[in-house]
Motif scaffolding. Structure first.
Motif, PDB file in Angstrom:
ATOM      1  N   LEU A   1      -4.609   6.244  -2.298  1.00  0.00           N
ATOM      2  CA  LEU A   1      -3.891   5.099  -1.729  1.00  0.00           C
ATOM      3  C   LEU A   1      -4.182   3.862  -2.604  1.00  0.00           C
ATOM      4  N   HIS A   2      -3.153   3.062  -2.873  1.00  0.00           N
ATOM      5  CA  HIS A   2      -3.360   1.849  -3.678  1.00  0.00           C
ATOM      6  C   HIS A   2      -2.289   0.815  -3.385  1.00  0.00           C
ATOM      7  N   ARG A   3      -2.541  -0.415  -3.849  1.00  0.00           N
ATOM      8  CA  ARG A   3      -1.554  -1.490  -3.719  1.00  0.00           C
ATOM      9  C   ARG A   3      -1.758  -2.456  -4.889  1.00  0.00           C
TER      10      ARG A   3
ATOM     11  N   ALA B   1       0.834  -1.208   0.000  1.00  0.00           N
ATOM     12  CA  ALA B   1       0.000   0.000   0.000  1.00  0.00           C
ATOM     13  C   ALA B   1       0.866   1.255   0.000  1.00  0.00           C
ATOM     14  N   HIS B   2       0.559   2.178  -0.878  1.00  0.00           N
ATOM     15  CA  HIS B   2       1.325   3.434  -0.950  1.00  0.00           C
ATOM     16  C   HIS B   2       0.509   4.487  -1.689  1.00  0.00           C
ATOM     17  N   LYS B   3       1.002   5.725  -1.585  1.00  0.00           N
ATOM     18  CA  LYS B   3       0.508   6.815  -2.424  1.00  0.00           C
ATOM     19  C   LYS B   3       1.686   7.221  -3.295  1.00  0.00           C
ATOM     20  N   ASP B   4       1.413   7.735  -4.485  1.00  0.00           N
ATOM     21  CA  ASP B   4       2.518   8.066  -5.390  1.00  0.00           C
ATOM     22  C   ASP B   4       3.073   9.460  -5.084  1.00  0.00           C
ATOM     23  N   ALA B   5       4.415   9.565  -5.061  1.00  0.00           N
ATOM     24  CA  ALA B   5       5.057  10.877  -4.843  1.00  0.00           C
ATOM     25  C   ALA B   5       5.154  11.604  -6.193  1.00  0.00           C
TER      26      ALA B   5
HETATM   27 FE   LIG Z   1       1.731   3.584  -7.259  1.00  0.00          FE
END
Ligand SMILES: [Fe+2]
Ligand SMILES: O=C(O)CCC(=O)C(=O)O
Length: 351
Positions: free
Chosen positions: A273-275, A212-216
């Motif tokens: 947020l996505h994974r 899981a992360h958000k893109d920078a």
């Molecule tokens: Fe991403």
């Protein structure tokens, strides 16, 4: 669609997994500055920050989709067939953390295949530099430079249409966001081809492909053909049962906003947020590929909020925080993603 995409869709997406119905936006309407469509994007970006973009209703979109399919096929021909040693000769950038250049595979299975994923990044700045630069794509990608550049040019047009719509909706002066995302300005923009190896029958495998992360980034444009991408059900706690599949749709890209837009708008716009987990059902044994193109603010951009009647003023505490330039910010943001404590926080946050 005219061309044969059967190699990209080797098995159907199952109809018995919980999916999320993302809103659909028309590229044709966006290019024609349709007020309803611009309003729709703004609303979406204040909620999940994720939507499908129809690439088939405008010649520019069709070209971009074709380029993305070509980039995927380049990945299919090279990534599973080249030895790791050869791929690792294409180094990542010295500037720690900014994965905008080079090949990367962090974990290997016993059979030498990637455990979760492998990806190769093509840097936009170097390919579009006005002055000669000391950069060459590795031998296995060299012949495809024009395809990568064509996809990047299109991505820059699409990202700027979205940014133009958002700056208008936010009552920001024209160019506030778009002038920070020019094709030729030094930035950490990239095109990424990802491969998630399929499940080998009889072997138990870790489900996770990309935690899981958000893109920078400012805007991310994703082309993907097999399932695996998930986002949490909006408004619910991020627990295992609240993740929803995003079904890949032929002819559509999946767009999301990244953290830069949250910073520029002091939280009005949302970074999604996505994974990525293993492909579902019958798709699981097949390698999954994605082609991701991102726009980031030009390197010297101060990462702080703009002022507008629609953007809340910074609090005293926020004012005390140091303002990083975009290049340093991206490097720091990505470094922190690799911190296990940050990863745990992401996996249990409320969307
Ligand atoms: Fe991403
Ligand atoms: O492959 C995907 O579906 C998404 C990849 C991704 O989220 C990323 O590279 O940031």
């Amino acid at each position: 669609m005219e061309s044969d995409l059967s190699d990209l869709f080797p098995a159907p997406f199952p109809d018995n997994v919980p999916t999320i119905e993302l809103p659909k936006i028309s590229l044709n309407k966006l290019l024609n500055e349709d007020p309803g469509e611009l309003e729709k994007i703004f609303k979406i970006c204040t909620r999940t920050g994720f939507f499908y973009l129809n690439m088939m209703d405008h010649p520019k979109g069709k070209k971009m989709y074709e380029d993305a399919c070509l980039c995927c096929r380049i990945g299919m021909e090279t990534l599973p067939n080249l030895p790791m040693e050869e791929k690792n000769k294409y180094p990542i950038r010295d500037r720690h953390g900014v994965f905008d250049r080079g090949f990367r595979c962090r974990y290997l299975r016993d059979d030498g295949q990637p455990k979760y994923s492998e990806f190769v990044n093509i840097p936009q700045t170097e390919l579009f530099a006005k002055e000669p630069v000391d950069f060459k794509l590795p031998p296995w990608l060299e012949a495809h430079e024009e395809t990568f550049k064509s996809a990047m040019r299109s991505a820059n047009v699409v990202a700027n249409i979205v940014l133009g719509a958002l700056e208008r909706a936010l009552q920001l002066p024209s160019g506030t966001l778009t002038s920070l995302h020019r094709l030729n300005d030094p930035s950490s923009d990239f095109l990424r081809v990802l491969r998630y190896p399929g499940v080998v029958p009889g072997q138990t495998m870790d489900q996770m492909g990309f935690p899981a992360h958000k893109d920078a980034v400012s805007v991310a444009i994703l082309f993907t053909w097999l399932g695996g991408l998930q986002i949490p059900e909006p408004g619910l706690e991020v627990t295992e049962e609240n993740w929803r599949w995003v079904k890949p749709m032929p002819g559509y890209a999946i767009l999301n906003l990244g953290d830069a837009m949250e910073i520029f708008t002091n939280g009005v716009l949302k970074s999604g947020l996505h994974r990525v987990i293993k492909a579902p059902g019958e798709q699981a044994p097949f390698d999954k590929y994605s082609v991701l193109l991102v726009a980031r603010p030009a390197d010297p951009t101060p990462m702080t909020a703009f002022s507008s009647p629609l953007i809340p003023a910074l609090t005293e505490e926020q004012k005390q925080a140091p303002v990083l330039t975009s290049d340093r910010w991206a490097s720091k943001a990505i470094r922190s993603l690799q911190d296990p404590a940050k990863a745990r926080e992401m996996a249990s946050m409320k969307q």
